[in-house]
Motif scaffolding. Structure first.
Motif, short mmCIF file in Angstrom:
data_model
loop_
_atom_site.label_atom_id
_atom_site.label_comp_id
_atom_site.label_asym_id
_atom_site.label_seq_id
_atom_site.Cartn_x
_atom_site.Cartn_y
_atom_site.Cartn_z
N TRP A 4 0.82 -1.20 0.00
CA TRP A 4 0.00 0.00 0.00
C TRP A 4 0.86 1.26 0.00
CZ3 TRP A 4 -4.77 0.30 -1.41
CH2 TRP A 4 -5.58 -0.83 -1.32
N TRP A 5 1.95 1.22 0.74
CA TRP A 5 2.84 2.39 0.79
C TRP A 5 3.44 2.65 -0.59
CZ3 TRP A 5 3.63 6.59 3.29
CH2 TRP A 5 4.81 7.30 3.10
N THR A 6 3.90 1.61 -1.24
CA THR A 6 4.49 1.76 -2.56
C THR A 6 3.45 2.27 -3.56
OG1 THR A 6 6.04 -0.03 -2.10
CG2 THR A 6 5.70 0.52 -4.41
N LEU A 7 2.25 1.71 -3.51
CA LEU A 7 1.19 2.17 -4.40
C LEU A 7 0.86 3.64 -4.14
CD1 LEU A 7 -0.93 1.71 -6.57
CD2 LEU A 7 -2.46 0.82 -4.77
N THR A 8 0.82 4.03 -2.88
CA THR A 8 0.55 5.43 -2.52
C THR A 8 1.62 6.35 -3.07
OG1 THR A 8 -0.63 4.75 -0.53
CG2 THR A 8 0.17 7.01 -0.60
N MET A 9 2.87 5.98 -2.89
CA MET A 9 3.98 6.81 -3.37
C MET A 9 4.00 6.86 -4.90
SD MET A 9 5.13 8.13 -0.70
CE MET A 9 6.47 8.99 -1.44
N ASP A 10 3.78 5.74 -5.55
CA ASP A 10 3.76 5.72 -7.01
C ASP A 10 2.60 6.55 -7.56
OD1 ASP A 10 6.02 4.16 -7.19
OD2 ASP A 10 4.94 2.29 -7.57
N THR A 11 1.47 6.51 -6.89
CA THR A 11 0.33 7.31 -7.32
C THR A 11 0.61 8.80 -7.14
OG1 THR A 11 -1.17 5.49 -6.77
CG2 THR A 11 -2.15 7.66 -7.03
N ALA A 12 1.24 9.16 -6.03
CA ALA A 12 1.61 10.56 -5.80
C ALA A 12 2.60 11.03 -6.86
CB ALA A 12 2.19 10.72 -4.40
N MET A 13 3.57 10.19 -7.18
CA MET A 13 4.54 10.56 -8.21
C MET A 13 3.86 10.69 -9.58
SD MET A 13 7.34 11.23 -6.83
CE MET A 13 8.24 11.44 -8.35
N LEU A 14 2.91 9.83 -9.86
CA LEU A 14 2.15 9.93 -11.11
C LEU A 14 1.45 11.29 -11.18
CD1 LEU A 14 0.93 8.83 -13.75
CD2 LEU A 14 -0.81 7.69 -12.34
N ALA A 15 0.87 11.71 -10.09
CA ALA A 15 0.18 13.00 -10.07
C ALA A 15 1.16 14.15 -10.33
CB ALA A 15 -0.51 13.21 -8.73
N LEU A 16 2.33 14.11 -9.70
CA LEU A 16 3.32 15.17 -9.90
C LEU A 16 3.87 15.16 -11.32
CD1 LEU A 16 5.26 14.88 -6.53
CD2 LEU A 16 3.72 16.72 -7.23
N GLU A 17 4.20 13.98 -11.82
CA GLU A 17 4.74 13.87 -13.18
C GLU A 17 3.70 14.29 -14.21
OE1 GLU A 17 7.69 10.18 -11.91
OE2 GLU A 17 5.74 9.76 -12.82
N SER A 18 2.45 13.95 -13.96
CA SER A 18 1.38 14.33 -14.89
C SER A 18 1.23 15.84 -14.96
CB SER A 18 0.05 13.70 -14.46
OG SER A 18 0.12 12.30 -14.55
N GLN A 19 1.35 16.51 -13.82
CA GLN A 19 1.24 17.97 -13.81
C GLN A 19 2.35 18.61 -14.64
OE1 GLN A 19 -1.27 19.96 -12.62
NE2 GLN A 19 -2.22 17.95 -12.48
N GLN A 20 3.53 18.02 -14.59
CA GLN A 20 4.64 18.53 -15.39
C GLN A 20 4.30 18.42 -16.89
OE1 GLN A 20 8.19 16.13 -15.23
NE2 GLN A 20 9.48 17.79 -15.95
N VAL A 21 3.79 17.28 -17.29
CA VAL A 21 3.44 17.06 -18.70
C VAL A 21 2.29 17.98 -19.11
CG1 VAL A 21 2.51 15.38 -20.35
CG2 VAL A 21 4.36 14.72 -18.81
#
Length: 85
Positions: A4-21
């Motif tokens: 769950w922790w890994t999924l949470t962190m990966d989802t947060a990173m997806l959100a940040l990376e998506s905002q950059q794009v």
């Protein structure tokens, strides 16, 4: 616990990376022209394909982590491509 922790962190990173794009794409679209039109068409096509891939992954027993990993891979590729412009 770590799943769950890994999924949470990966989802947060997806959100940040998506905002950059999103920011890079908006800047490109604001300039207009044929490159902006091509990017808009590419964006729509990619989103439809990515949603289909995610649905297929889930339908064949894939996990949420797998879906997030797939999206992150595509977002990072777009970030690299757009940052070279």
């Amino acid at each position: 616990m770590f799943g769950w922790w890994t999924l949470t962190m990966d989802t947060a990173m997806l959100a940040l990376e998506s905002q950059q794009v999103i920011g890079m794409r908006l800047a490109m679209l604001a300039t207009g022209g044929t490159a902006a039109q091509a990017e808009m068409e590419r964006m729509v096509t990619e989103k439809i394909a990515a949603a289909g891939e995610a649905a297929l992954l889930v339908a064949t027993g894939g996990t949420a982590a797998g879906v997030v990993a797939g999206y992150r891979s595509k977002v990072r590729a777009n970030a690299r491509r757009l940052s070279r412009r």
